[in-house]
Scaffold this motif. Structure first.
Motif, PDB file in Angstrom:
ATOM      1  N   VAL A   1       0.337   2.520  -5.930  1.00 32.78           N
ATOM      2  CA  VAL A   1      -0.184   1.157  -5.839  1.00 32.78           C
ATOM      3  C   VAL A   1      -1.484   1.268  -5.054  1.00 32.78           C
ATOM      4  O   VAL A   1      -1.500   1.855  -3.977  1.00 32.78           O
TER       5      VAL A   1
ATOM      6  N   ALA B   1      -1.925  -3.758  -2.273  1.00 34.64           N
ATOM      7  CA  ALA B   1      -0.773  -4.664  -2.294  1.00 34.64           C
ATOM      8  C   ALA B   1      -1.050  -5.879  -1.429  1.00 34.64           C
ATOM      9  O   ALA B   1      -1.564  -5.761  -0.314  1.00 34.64           O
TER      10      ALA B   1
ATOM     11  N   THR C   1      -1.669   3.276  -0.163  1.00 37.43           N
ATOM     12  CA  THR C   1      -1.947   1.892  -0.586  1.00 37.43           C
ATOM     13  C   THR C   1      -2.710   1.136   0.511  1.00 37.43           C
ATOM     14  O   THR C   1      -2.462   1.339   1.696  1.00 37.43           O
TER      15      THR C   1
ATOM     16  N   LEU D   1      -0.534  -5.105  -6.884  1.00 40.28           N
ATOM     17  CA  LEU D   1       0.864  -5.488  -6.643  1.00 40.28           C
ATOM     18  C   LEU D   1       0.884  -6.683  -5.690  1.00 40.28           C
ATOM     19  O   LEU D   1       0.215  -6.679  -4.655  1.00 40.28           O
TER      20      LEU D   1
END
Ligand code: MG
Length: 346
Positions: free
Chosen positions: A189, A192, A219, A294
């Motif tokens: 990812v 996020a 991330t 995300l």
């Protein structure tokens, strides 16, 4: 900005007005709950009788409002508008935050448990770690003073993190997309955006370890909390202080903050539910500049009551423990069922 179909979006999943039984249920629940807030304030602030009076005044105005919508068959309302009215009555009566002390106490207690929890998680093999992190999110999320069921559990001392984690329903959960999400998570990812829920064990022992795991995987993590108080939800300001204290004892969080890979931003909200059309302008600007791949919506209010049907441009996780019978029924489950929904971007 986040919504795949803004025209179709409505931040209410339950048709409270369309179902007479549901209508009665929710009005009764809000009525009982505001009385528990009056008792809570009296217990937590024995030194401030002035505040008790303001709280009683706020409760009386809110009960008037409930009465008014109850007798008006044309009144349109849902859990979001009732929550908004409750907060409005509190502020109008001069009650800034009935749960401030409880949140502070629960944050401090959870922070003392964090180092051992992080070592425990770090000691797990990677495939088991995600399961443990998700179960930690569920266990932390039980600290909720907005639901009569969990407020009572809390008053009896039944929300201790490790006990709750041990007693969670086993997989498969009511909604269980963990295996699909694991594949997505392992793919990586890049950015996020995490809408967090409650203070205490929820943010500290549930969401921070999850955020930290994402940091370890490279991330960029943005944690977004309410601008203003709502029940025992952590506010943006409180989140900053919690994060600072957590980072003092953990190198990953500390480096994340220092490098700017771990950030916080106000959601602009002030409810236990989240209207994705009404985000803070700074967050909207951030979304335009650096869209997340995300989005995590945590907690029954944000993930289920207000955004269950929301389709997003980013992959979405909707994670919650169901702490209300009627919300559980809405998803075909029962009280304390667990929801882990993964939805690829629309
Ligand atoms: Mg909450």
């Amino acid at each position: 900005m986040l919504l795949a179909d803004p025209g179709a979006y409505a931040p209410g999943s339950l048709d409270v007005c369309g179902d007479p039984a549901l209508r009665r249920y929710w009005l009764g629940l809000f009525r009982r709950h505001i009385r528990t807030v009056v008792a809570h304030v009296a217990r937590e602030h024995p030194e401030d009788p002035e505040l008790h009076l303001r709280m009683e005044h706020a409760a009386a105005r809110f009960l008037d409002h409930l009465e008014a919508v109850e007798v008006d068959p044309a009144a349109r309302f849902d859990t979001l508008t009732l929550c908004a009215e409750r907060e409005r009555c509190l502020r109008a009566a001069g009650v800034a935050d009935p749960f401030r002390r409880t949140k502070e106490r629960e944050n401090a207690a959870a922070l003392t448990l964090l180092p051992a929890l992080l070592s425990e998680l770090d000691g797990l093999p990677v495939p088991d770690r995600l399961d443990a992190l998700v179960r930690g999110i569920f266990a932390g999320n039980v600290f909720d003073l907005g639901s009569p069921a969990t407020a009572e559990l809390f008053a009896k001392g039944g929300t201790a993190f490790h006990d709750v984690r041990n007693r969670l329903r086993p997989r498969p959960w009511l909604v269980d997309d963990l295996d699909a999400f694991r594949l997505r998570f392992d793919r990586g990812v890049s950015r996020a955006l995490v809408f967090v829920d409650n203070a205490g064990s929820d943010i500290v022992l549930g969401m921070l370890p999850f955020a930290r795991e994402m940091l370890r995987r490279g991330t960029h993590v943005v944690l977004s909390a309410n601008a203003t108080p709502a029940l025992n939800d952590v506010t943006h300001e409180e989140l900053g202080s919690v994060l600072e204290r957590a980072a003092a004892g953990d190198a990953t969080l500390r480096e994340g903050l220092r490098e700017g890979r771990l950030e916080t931003i106000s959601s602009g909200g002030g409810l236990p539910l989240l209207d994705l059309r009404r985000l803070d302008p700074a967050l909207v600007e951030m979304l335009a500049r650096t869209p997340p791949d995300l989005v995590v919506l945590e907690g029954m209010g944000r993930a289920v009551e207000s955004n269950w049907r929301a389709r997003l441009h980013a992959d979405a996780l909707k994670v919650a423990m169901l702490k209300d019978e009627s919300v559980a029924r809405f998803l075909g489950g029962t009280l304390y069922d667990l929801v882990f929904r993964y939805e690829p971007a629309s």
